[in-house]
Write a protein that holds these residues in place. Structure first.
Motif, mmCIF file in Angstrom:
data_model
loop_
_atom_site.group_PDB
_atom_site.id
_atom_site.type_symbol
_atom_site.label_atom_id
_atom_site.label_comp_id
_atom_site.label_asym_id
_atom_site.label_seq_id
_atom_site.Cartn_x
_atom_site.Cartn_y
_atom_site.Cartn_z
ATOM 1 N N ASP A 1 3.399 6.788 -6.470
ATOM 2 C CA ASP A 1 2.582 7.103 -5.301
ATOM 3 C C ASP A 1 3.176 6.276 -3.725
ATOM 4 O O ASP A 1 2.334 6.486 -2.840
ATOM 5 C CB ASP A 1 1.105 6.744 -5.453
ATOM 6 C CG ASP A 1 1.060 5.270 -5.627
ATOM 7 O OD1 ASP A 1 1.898 4.442 -5.908
ATOM 8 O OD2 ASP A 1 -0.071 4.531 -5.936
ATOM 9 N N ASN A 2 4.575 6.408 -4.109
ATOM 10 C CA ASN A 2 5.232 5.944 -2.642
ATOM 11 C C ASN A 2 4.772 4.385 -2.104
ATOM 12 O O ASN A 2 4.653 4.327 -0.982
ATOM 13 C CB ASN A 2 4.930 6.940 -1.436
ATOM 14 C CG ASN A 2 6.090 8.317 -2.049
ATOM 15 O OD1 ASN A 2 6.786 8.061 -2.663
ATOM 16 N ND2 ASN A 2 5.417 9.203 -1.472
ATOM 17 N N ARG A 3 4.407 3.422 -2.840
ATOM 18 C CA ARG A 3 4.397 2.135 -2.555
ATOM 19 C C ARG A 3 5.763 1.667 -2.787
ATOM 20 O O ARG A 3 6.762 2.086 -3.513
ATOM 21 C CB ARG A 3 3.428 1.340 -3.383
ATOM 22 C CG ARG A 3 1.966 1.845 -3.540
ATOM 23 C CD ARG A 3 1.349 1.250 -4.858
ATOM 24 N NE ARG A 3 0.245 1.809 -4.674
ATOM 25 C CZ ARG A 3 -1.101 1.562 -4.395
ATOM 26 N NH1 ARG A 3 -1.175 0.285 -3.875
ATOM 27 N NH2 ARG A 3 -2.285 2.179 -4.498
ATOM 28 N N GLU B 1 0.896 -1.317 0.011
ATOM 29 C CA GLU B 1 -0.061 0.076 -0.110
ATOM 30 C C GLU B 1 0.737 1.130 0.129
ATOM 31 O O GLU B 1 2.103 1.205 0.416
ATOM 32 C CB GLU B 1 -0.845 -0.067 1.245
ATOM 33 C CG GLU B 1 -1.966 -1.031 1.478
ATOM 34 C CD GLU B 1 -3.003 -1.027 0.313
ATOM 35 O OE1 GLU B 1 -3.070 -0.161 -0.249
ATOM 36 O OE2 GLU B 1 -3.601 -2.126 0.270
ATOM 37 N N GLN C 1 6.048 6.808 7.544
ATOM 38 C CA GLN C 1 6.787 5.338 7.052
ATOM 39 C C GLN C 1 7.958 5.816 6.208
ATOM 40 O O GLN C 1 8.866 5.092 6.120
ATOM 41 C CB GLN C 1 5.498 4.650 6.656
ATOM 42 C CG GLN C 1 4.817 3.717 7.457
ATOM 43 C CD GLN C 1 3.590 3.019 6.794
ATOM 44 O OE1 GLN C 1 3.138 3.657 5.680
ATOM 45 N NE2 GLN C 1 2.835 2.366 7.660
ATOM 46 N N VAL D 1 2.838 -2.735 7.746
ATOM 47 C CA VAL D 1 2.409 -2.430 6.234
ATOM 48 C C VAL D 1 1.910 -3.593 5.605
ATOM 49 O O VAL D 1 2.175 -4.632 5.687
ATOM 50 C CB VAL D 1 3.755 -1.829 5.527
ATOM 51 C CG1 VAL D 1 3.462 -1.650 4.021
ATOM 52 C CG2 VAL D 1 3.928 -0.573 6.050
ATOM 53 N N LEU E 1 3.085 4.120 1.290
ATOM 54 C CA LEU E 1 3.676 4.564 2.468
ATOM 55 C C LEU E 1 3.030 5.915 2.797
ATOM 56 O O LEU E 1 2.730 6.652 2.161
ATOM 57 C CB LEU E 1 5.005 4.545 2.507
ATOM 58 C CG LEU E 1 5.778 3.123 2.108
ATOM 59 C CD1 LEU E 1 7.412 3.406 2.352
ATOM 60 C CD2 LEU E 1 5.197 1.985 2.690
ATOM 61 N N THR E 2 2.783 5.798 4.397
ATOM 62 C CA THR E 2 2.449 7.207 4.894
ATOM 63 C C THR E 2 3.711 7.867 4.768
ATOM 64 O O THR E 2 4.952 7.495 4.857
ATOM 65 C CB THR E 2 1.959 7.052 6.224
ATOM 66 O OG1 THR E 2 3.025 6.804 7.032
ATOM 67 C CG2 THR E 2 0.859 6.013 6.518
ATOM 68 N N ALA E 3 3.685 9.538 5.185
ATOM 69 C CA ALA E 3 4.756 10.270 5.220
ATOM 70 C C ALA E 3 5.699 9.824 6.184
ATOM 71 O O ALA E 3 6.920 9.569 6.174
ATOM 72 C CB ALA E 3 4.252 11.656 5.512
#
Ligand SMILES: Cc1cc2nc3c(=O)[nH]c(=O)nc-3n(C[C@H](O)[C@H](O)[C@H](O)COP(=O)(O)OP(=O)(O)OC[C@H]3O[C@@H](n4cnc5c(N)ncnc54)[C@H](O)[C@@H]3O)c2cc1C
Length: 480
Positions: free
Chosen positions: A318-320, A285, A291, A364, A287-289
């Motif tokens: 999208d930062n996966r 998924e 993570q 995660v 990652l949050t900022a």
């Protein structure tokens, strides 16, 4: 990396529980797959037919049109453009044409400098093409970071850096200490790194392929999807023309470019050179900022670790994290089937290795898990050839590194079909073939023994057993 407890830990099962069983790249809501082109019905005539709608086929058709806009080109794809390796890979678009410096040095020491410079030019030309056709595919030239997680791997990175320096690539190669590599990407297992700042880009491969497909159509290439070519034969009574037969129709052409990847080749001889090997991938998924900050990765390099059984990983736009590799699975008889695209034991192993590499990302989940087939050959990089007095040409054998090299492979295909010697057709890499694989059941037994030996070498500080040393001497091998 050990496999202790793989598949039994509840956190691994939880992390994989919701993962969709389709390639992430083909499953993005903001980048829907284009509508299929119609399949071939009836009889048609063209000058050049390209068989296969992956990167090799798309680059061949596009470059044929760019060189001669009046040339009548058809592309025949058995299923959908980019459904195979092209739409389900890691998206590492490397300059190397030889599957890395060390392999290139092993196979073509005399012309490696030239191959390296052709590869860098090829990557520049890919960037230029993407810009010219305004293909929105997240192409980022962030380089590639090879990381060592064992001391013997750190030594091999130093050797690669020294080889790069001898070939004049040292300006783009940076050896990193454990602290320096962890400052780039934070994993407790990293002992050293070799960052090639110029030799690789990351890309969304499906969007690149769809952009090339669009460019082909705009240039006038006729694309037929759901059109598997069943036979290639000499056309009766019309000397010089070749007939390609599909379920609904036939194409009569002067030249054929075979770009069929790892799939049942239309030329029998290719069976001896190709080993269809399955490779598997997970995507997390986004990652949050927080993570993402815990990992660093501000320069978004593609990463590969340096064992014989290696992982490759990268960030998506999208930062996966896309995380793949390690297992390379060969099914008896070279079988390819949709059923092999899912392999739960491998997904468990990959997930376990992911959390061992990034323990700070515990919790995660993975959004996608899939596999795909790779056209492995015994020299780990593409080979080329012609049939029927030069009217058919083929390129295959990229062994898991064809996203960038396929554009070069397509240029070679077109030069071979042109029939005149060129800078590319004179290369040793183009004139020579890999060592063929033995028939079954020796082939299957050999692959299993090789996998076992490679795993053991990884556990024994890289020391290769008698079998691997014999393969090295014979120029045969196996890689993921
Ligand atoms: C999981 C995975 C990860 C990978 N990661 C990377 C990576 O990060 N970087 C990298 O450089 N490479 C990677 N690769 C390899 C890369 O995807 C390929 O080398 C590249 O896409 C080259 O594609 P191709 O066109 O030669 O073959 P393919 O993409 O396999 O396309 C061949 C096409 O030919 C069609 N075809 C076959 N036979 C016929 C027929 N008889 N009639 C009509 N059509 C036919 C097939 O349907 C298919 O669409 C990876 C591959 C996999 C599977």
């Amino acid at each position: 990396m050990t496999d202790a407890g793989v598949g039994r830990r509840p956190e691994i099962a939880r992390a994989l529980a919701g993962a969709r069983t389709v390639p992430y790249w083909l499953d993005q809501s903001d980048a829907p797959r284009p509508e299929a082109q119609p399949s071939l019905t009836g009889r048609t005539i063209a000058e050049l037919a390209v068989v296969g709608g992956g990167f090799t086929g798309l680059w061949t058709a596009l470059q044929a049109k760019e060189a001669d806009p009046g040339r009548d080109v058809v592309l025949l794809e058995g299923r959908r453009v980019a459904w195979a390796g092209t739409g389900r890979n890691g998206g590492f678009c490397a300059a190397s044409l030889t599957h890395g410096l060390a392999n290139g040095h092993e196979r073509f020491p005399a012309e490696l400098g030239e191959l390296e410079s052709l590869g860098r030019r090829n990557l520049d030309d890919i960037a230029e093409t993407i810009a010219r056709y305004q293909i929105d595919c997240d192409f980022v030239r962030s380089g590639e970071l090879a990381v060592a997680t064992q001391p013997w791997q750190a030594e091999s990175l130093r050797e690669t850096a020294a080889l790069g320096a001898r070939l004049g690539s040292s300006s783009s190669l940076r050896l990193l200490t454990a602290d320096a590599v962890r400052a780039e990407i934070n994993s407790p297992g990293y002992l050293a790194g070799l960052w090639d700042t110029a030799g690789c880009a990351t890309v969304d491969p499906a969007r690149l392929a769809w952009g090339l497909r669009r460019a082909c159509l705009d240039a006038g290439v006729r694309i037929y999807e759901h059109t598997p070519v069943l036979a290639v034969s000499e056309e009766a009574g019309k000397s010089g023309r070749i007939a390609l037969t599909a379920p609904g129709g036939q194409v009569s052409v002067r030249r054929v470019a075979l770009a069929t990847g790892a799939f049942s080749p239309l030329l029998r001889r290719l069976r001896y050179y190709l080993l269809p090997v399955y490779d598997y991938v997970l995507v997390t998924e986004p990652l949050t900022a927080v993570q993402l900050a815990s990992v660093g990765w501000r320069r978004r390099q593609g990463v590969g670790d340096s064992a014989n059984q290696f992982h490759y990983y990268r960030l998506t736009a999208d930062n996966r994290i896309l995380w793949g590799g390690y297992d390379a699975i060969y099914y008896y008889g070279g079988a390819t089937s949709a059923g092999h695209d899912q392999r739960p034991a491998t997904f468990d192993r990959l997930a376990s290795h992911f959390f061992a590499t990034f323990p700070q990302l515990e919790g995660v989940s993975f959004s996608h898990k899939w596999g795909g087939v790779i056209d492995t050959c015994s020299r780990f990089c593409a080979f080329f050839g012609t049939a029927r007095a030069g009217r058919i040409a083929y390129a295959a054998g990229y062994t898991g590194l064809g996203v960038g090299a396929s554009r070069f492979g397509a240029r070679v295909l077109l030069d071979l079909l042109g029939g005149e010697p060129t800078e590319l057709t004179e290369l040793e890499m183009v004139r020579t073939k890999p060592v063929p694989f033995p028939p079954e059941p020796l082939r299957f037994a050999g692959v299993q023994l090789t996998r076992w030996s490679l795993a053991r070498a990884d556990e024994r500080e890289g020391r290769r057993n008698l079998w691997l040393r014999a393969l090295d001497r014979a120029g045969l091998g196996f890689d993921s």
